[in-house]
Enzyme design. Structure first.
Site, PDB file in Angstrom:
ATOM      1  N   LEU A   1     -18.014  29.621  -4.582  1.00  0.00           N
ATOM      2  CA  LEU A   1     -18.875  29.277  -5.714  1.00  0.00           C
ATOM      3  C   LEU A   1     -19.347  27.886  -5.137  1.00  0.00           C
ATOM      4  CD1 LEU A   1     -16.923  30.034  -9.028  1.00  0.00           C
ATOM      5  CD2 LEU A   1     -19.058  30.726  -8.570  1.00  0.00           C
ATOM      6  N   ASP A   2     -20.743  27.533  -5.505  1.00  0.00           N
ATOM      7  CA  ASP A   2     -21.079  26.184  -5.244  1.00  0.00           C
ATOM      8  C   ASP A   2     -20.138  25.164  -5.937  1.00  0.00           C
ATOM      9  OD1 ASP A   2     -23.324  27.208  -3.784  1.00  0.00           O
ATOM     10  OD2 ASP A   2     -24.434  27.402  -5.786  1.00  0.00           O
TER      11      ASP A   2
END
Length: 311
Positions: free
Chosen positions: A46-47
């Site tokens: 996930l960013d």
């Protein structure tokens, strides 16, 4: 002489609520330290600006992480119109701005509808995909642009839940998609479609395979539980077979368990009541111990495909 590790064997899946600002690997390392676990891995990045469901596989559960990497995902996101950044989110420089005051909710709904179903999507430059061994995001940060081939992804659900008009209008969206879908690309493509640009300003993963926000635990909660001892902390873990919970289950008699654990196909004709040749099944002992994943062969034999060493 190699230093002996004092980390303990931990087996299971932690559904972490990844906090804002940390990379997936940073979140993983913090959770791994809290558990003092010998082995752990995450199941798809996930960013840093994203939060939400990040399944972490510990010990023997890492053998099934690919099932979560390949699983469908769900997201809750906010897009801002009239603003475009190099990365498609607020983690990079602004490259264009426009007045989105004229954009209506009806226009947004019509544009979003064009992206539902199977679509071709070009991965963003700011991604972990590699080009000649280098992650694209590193090349992007050095100013390089690499041609990326479009990929087919599927948007099972993509709808607007709220629209707030203005010079930099915002919309909240719900997304249910196949693996490999980039929400930042959805924002960029929607901005191009509307002619004003768009970027992601908030992103929360709501689902990863069988796991949802209802099951998440925060790092702060884990830190508090760690003070009560490892047994309490381990109570946060989902079972080792949780990533493959959707597969049919078969129980082997104790006389067959030894051979299955040794990598030998075993006869279990009752498997044909709920599975056919070529199907994958979860294999348990009659005592309830998870043995691993098997594949149904001809004549009711179950061949080991992934065997676990914990029961």
């Amino acid at each position: 002489m190699a230093k002996k590790s004092n980390r303990r064997p931990v087996h299971g899946v932690l559904v972490l609520d990844k906090p804002l600002g940390l990379s997936s690997n940073q979140a993983l390392q913090q959770a791994k330290r809290l558990f003092n676990a010998a082995k752990a891995g995450h199941t798809g990045a996930l960013d840093p600006l994203a939060t939400g469901v990040l399944p972490l596989c510990f010990g023997e559960a890492t053998k099934f992480s690919q099932y979560l990497l390949d699983a469908d995902k769900g997201y809750l996101a906010t897009f801002r119109l009239g603003l475009e950044t190099a990365s498609g989110d607020l983690d990079a420089d602004v490259v264009a701005e426009a007045d989105a005051s004229a954009i209506t909710g009806q226009q947004v709904e019509a544009a979003v509808a064009q992206f539902r179903g199977a679509i071709e999507q070009v991965p963003p430059m700011f991604s972990a995909l590699k080009h000649q061994g280098q992650p694209l995001y590193k090349l992007a940060r050095s100013g390089q642009q690499i041609e990326r081939a479009p990929r087919q992804v599927t948007l099972y659900d993509y709808r607007v839940t709220e629209f707030r008009p203005g010079p930099q209008a915002e919309l909240d969206v719900v997304i249910h998609c196949s693996k490999g879908t980039y929400v930042r690309s959805l924002a960029l493509d929607l901005g191009y479609k509307l002619g004003v640009g768009a970027t992601v300003v908030k992103l929360r993963r709501s689902q990863a395979g069988p796991f949802t926000l209802a099951q998440v635990v925060t790092l702060e909660q884990l830190a508090e539980l760690a003070e009560a001892g490892p047994e309490v902390l381990d109570g946060c873990l989902q079972p080792v077979d949780a990533p493959v919970d959707s597969l049919p289950q078969v129980e082997l008699p104790e006389s067959s368990c030894f051979y299955f654990r040794q990598g030998q196909a075993v006869l279990e004709q009752k498997v044909y009541r709920f599975a056919k040749e070529g199907d994958k099944v979860r294999v348990f002992s009659e005592a309830g111990d998870f043995l691993g994943i098997g594949e149904v062969e001809a004549s009711g034999r179950v061949a080991p495909r992934r065997v676990v060493s914990c029961g």
